[in-house]
Design a protein around this motif. Structure first.
Motif, PDB file in Angstrom:
ATOM      1  N   SER A  43       0.834  -1.208   0.000  1.00  0.00           N
ATOM      2  CA  SER A  43       0.000   0.000   0.000  1.00  0.00           C
ATOM      3  C   SER A  43       0.863   1.248   0.000  1.00  0.00           C
ATOM      4  CB  SER A  43      -0.917   0.015   1.232  1.00  0.00           C
ATOM      5  OG  SER A  43      -1.745  -1.115   1.258  1.00  0.00           O
ATOM      6  N   TYR A  44       1.929   1.203   0.781  1.00  0.00           N
ATOM      7  CA  TYR A  44       2.848   2.343   0.859  1.00  0.00           C
ATOM      8  C   TYR A  44       3.536   2.601  -0.486  1.00  0.00           C
ATOM      9  CZ  TYR A  44       6.770   5.169   2.579  1.00  0.00           C
ATOM     10  OH  TYR A  44       7.696   6.166   2.789  1.00  0.00           O
ATOM     11  N   GLU A  45       4.042   1.532  -1.098  1.00  0.00           N
ATOM     12  CA  GLU A  45       4.700   1.678  -2.396  1.00  0.00           C
ATOM     13  C   GLU A  45       3.706   2.115  -3.469  1.00  0.00           C
ATOM     14  OE1 GLU A  45       7.777   1.679  -2.812  1.00  0.00           O
ATOM     15  OE2 GLU A  45       8.825   0.213  -1.585  1.00  0.00           O
ATOM     16  N   PHE A  46       2.476   1.599  -3.405  1.00  0.00           N
ATOM     17  CA  PHE A  46       1.443   2.009  -4.360  1.00  0.00           C
ATOM     18  C   PHE A  46       1.139   3.500  -4.203  1.00  0.00           C
ATOM     19  CE2 PHE A  46      -2.994   2.800  -5.481  1.00  0.00           C
ATOM     20  CZ  PHE A  46      -3.057   2.284  -6.764  1.00  0.00           C
ATOM     21  N   GLY A  47       1.024   3.944  -2.941  1.00  0.00           N
ATOM     22  CA  GLY A  47       0.764   5.362  -2.688  1.00  0.00           C
ATOM     23  C   GLY A  47       1.884   6.243  -3.197  1.00  0.00           C
ATOM     24  N   LYS A  48       3.134   5.807  -2.987  1.00  0.00           N
ATOM     25  CA  LYS A  48       4.266   6.587  -3.474  1.00  0.00           C
ATOM     26  C   LYS A  48       4.290   6.625  -5.000  1.00  0.00           C
ATOM     27  CE  LYS A  48       7.748   4.646  -1.380  1.00  0.00           C
ATOM     28  NZ  LYS A  48       9.175   4.484  -1.005  1.00  0.00           N
ATOM     29  N   ALA A  49       3.960   5.486  -5.629  1.00  0.00           N
ATOM     30  CA  ALA A  49       3.921   5.449  -7.091  1.00  0.00           C
ATOM     31  C   ALA A  49       2.850   6.402  -7.627  1.00  0.00           C
ATOM     32  CB  ALA A  49       3.654   4.029  -7.572  1.00  0.00           C
ATOM     33  N   PHE A  50       1.722   6.451  -6.932  1.00  0.00           N
ATOM     34  CA  PHE A  50       0.644   7.368  -7.331  1.00  0.00           C
ATOM     35  C   PHE A  50       1.107   8.823  -7.267  1.00  0.00           C
ATOM     36  CE2 PHE A  50      -2.700  10.250  -5.872  1.00  0.00           C
ATOM     37  CZ  PHE A  50      -3.618  10.148  -6.911  1.00  0.00           C
ATOM     38  N   PHE A  51       1.729   9.198  -6.166  1.00  0.00           N
ATOM     39  CA  PHE A  51       2.196  10.581  -6.015  1.00  0.00           C
ATOM     40  C   PHE A  51       3.337  10.893  -6.981  1.00  0.00           C
ATOM     41  CE2 PHE A  51       0.296  10.284  -1.658  1.00  0.00           C
ATOM     42  CZ  PHE A  51      -0.606  11.323  -1.824  1.00  0.00           C
ATOM     43  N   ARG A  52       4.186   9.898  -7.236  1.00  0.00           N
ATOM     44  CA  ARG A  52       5.285  10.107  -8.172  1.00  0.00           C
ATOM     45  C   ARG A  52       4.743  10.429  -9.570  1.00  0.00           C
ATOM     46  NH1 ARG A  52       7.323   5.367  -7.763  1.00  0.00           N
ATOM     47  NH2 ARG A  52       8.399   5.835  -5.824  1.00  0.00           N
ATOM     48  N   LYS A  53       3.750   9.629  -9.990  1.00  0.00           N
ATOM     49  CA  LYS A  53       3.145   9.855 -11.302  1.00  0.00           C
ATOM     50  C   LYS A  53       2.444  11.207 -11.350  1.00  0.00           C
ATOM     51  CE  LYS A  53      -0.085   7.785 -14.595  1.00  0.00           C
ATOM     52  NZ  LYS A  53      -1.060   6.678 -14.832  1.00  0.00           N
ATOM     53  N   HIS A  54       1.736  11.540 -10.268  1.00  0.00           N
ATOM     54  CA  HIS A  54       1.044  12.824 -10.188  1.00  0.00           C
ATOM     55  C   HIS A  54       2.030  13.985 -10.301  1.00  0.00           C
ATOM     56  CE1 HIS A  54      -1.663  15.977  -8.740  1.00  0.00           C
ATOM     57  NE2 HIS A  54      -0.742  16.290  -7.840  1.00  0.00           N
ATOM     58  N   ASN A  55       3.155  13.893  -9.620  1.00  0.00           N
ATOM     59  CA  ASN A  55       4.155  14.962  -9.648  1.00  0.00           C
ATOM     60  C   ASN A  55       4.807  15.083 -11.022  1.00  0.00           C
ATOM     61  OD1 ASN A  55       3.606  15.398  -6.974  1.00  0.00           O
ATOM     62  ND2 ASN A  55       5.434  14.351  -6.207  1.00  0.00           N
ATOM     63  N   GLN A  56       5.039  13.935 -11.670  1.00  0.00           N
ATOM     64  CA  GLN A  56       5.626  13.959 -13.007  1.00  0.00           C
ATOM     65  C   GLN A  56       4.686  14.624 -14.003  1.00  0.00           C
ATOM     66  OE1 GLN A  56       6.479   9.825 -13.682  1.00  0.00           O
ATOM     67  NE2 GLN A  56       8.457   9.892 -12.618  1.00  0.00           N
TER      68      GLN A  56
END
Length: 342
Positions: free
Chosen positions: A317-330
């Motif tokens: 869940s943590y890695e999924f959340g980070k991936a979501f924010f990473r994509k959003h920031n990109q």
């Protein structure tokens, strides 16, 4: 990147605040899922203590590992539990399905901030250590995991003491404030960190082993399946396996912590001084004397079936959340490029 895990915060594309949000959502999901398994684990561990056989327990939730003796006549599952499934059946039959989530609200109050501090600190430390350790960067998870756990446990420990007193004695906040003030005046500020030692003995080795095995397992699976980035299934599997290994090794300290808190709960329920003379290793000797060496591994199966999915759910869940924010920031960065160029 040769199969290595993606760069952390400095090059990870997410902020510490976004890391906190990702870990918070993971903590909520994990708490809801593993509380029933933890309740069963704590009940099985507690019944091994001959001093407390036949007692009933209030708030026998296990995420924060606190148990109090129930003195007010509430109905609790009677008899001896012969195993995990027997405990599950008897608790549901005698206490209702809601008993499997007993003490969840105060647990969330503690578990969520502890998890947020822990995971965010680990990510920040891991990124810094990898840059400084050079050829020994593979050992960074051990040090980062241990330091992050010491920090989170030390910060949360006074809050856990407050929660313990609220659960065990049903005090008002005014009474609680007076109680804490008198304890600090009598014993100093160190009294707010009572019980920190056994917690650190269990949690610090767990964290060091967990993160080391997780990072290595994730990297190995990425190389084996030739995925540039770790997928949800890779993080889930790595979290489950590494959590299981760490849980088995540190189980004796978990048993000791439970026993000490059972004794503390009874002392508080009877309004006796909350002083436990035995050290961690003294409690271990007593357990071995009464129950044999296997007594140090009481609750082995329920701890294993709780820790494995808990670690898997939390880290994925943590890695999924980070991936979501990473994509959003990109995406946000790409949208701002034209206006910057002009």
């Amino acid at each position: 990147m040769n199969g290595q895990s993606p760069a952390r915060p400095a090059g990870d594309g997410i902020t510490p605040l976004q890391q906190m949000v990702a870990s918070c959502s993971g903590a909520l999901l994990t708490s809801l899922f593993v509380t029933p398994l933890d309740v069963i684990k704590i009940r099985l561990q507690a019944q091994k203590n001959s001093l407390f056989k036949g007692k009933y327990y209030l708030y026998s939730n296990g995420l924060m590992d606190h148990i109090c003796v129930c003195e007010n006549g509430w109905t609790r599952a009677r008899g001896h539990f012969t195993g995990t499934f027997d405990a599950f059946y008897k608790i549901v039959r005698c206490e209702g399905i809601r008993a499997l989530w007993s003490g969840l609200p105060p647990t969330l109050v503690m578990a969520v901030p502890a998890t947020v501090i822990y995971f965010t600190c680990y990510d920040q430390l891991y990124a810094a250590l990898r840059m400084r350790m050079g050829d020994r960067a593979q050992e960074a998870p051990i040090l980062a995991g241990a330091i992050a756990r010491v920090g989170s446990v030390s910060v949360i420990s006074p809050l856990e003491l407050i929660r313990t007193k609220l659960q065990s004695q049903k005090q008002s906040y005014r009474e609680l404030t007076a109680c804490i003030r008198s304890a600090v005046e009598a014993e100093g500020w160190r009294s707010l960190w009572r019980g920190l030692g056994p917690t650190l003995l269990r949690d610090v080795p767990f964290s060091a082993m967990y993160w080391y095995n997780y990072e290595r397992g994730k990297r190995w699976l990425c190389e084996r399946y030739k995925t540039g980035e770790p997928t949800f299934s890779i993080t889930f599997t790595s979290g489950a396996v590494s959590g299981s290994v760490a849980a088995i090794v540190t189980l004796p300290f978990d048993v000791v912590k439970t026993r000490r808190q059972v004794e503390l709960g009874e002392l508080q329920a009877k309004n006796l001084p909350c002083e436990l003379s035995s050290t961690t290793f003294g409690v271990m000797k007593r357990i071995v004397a009464h129950n044999g060496f296997k007594g140090l591994f009481a609750g082995f199966f329920p701890r294993l079936i709780k820790v494995a999915p808990a670690c898997a759910i939390m880290i994925s869940s943590y890695e999924f959340g980070k991936a979501f924010f990473r994509k959003h920031n990109q995406e946000r960065t790409l949208r701002s490029l034209p206006s910057t160029n002009t």
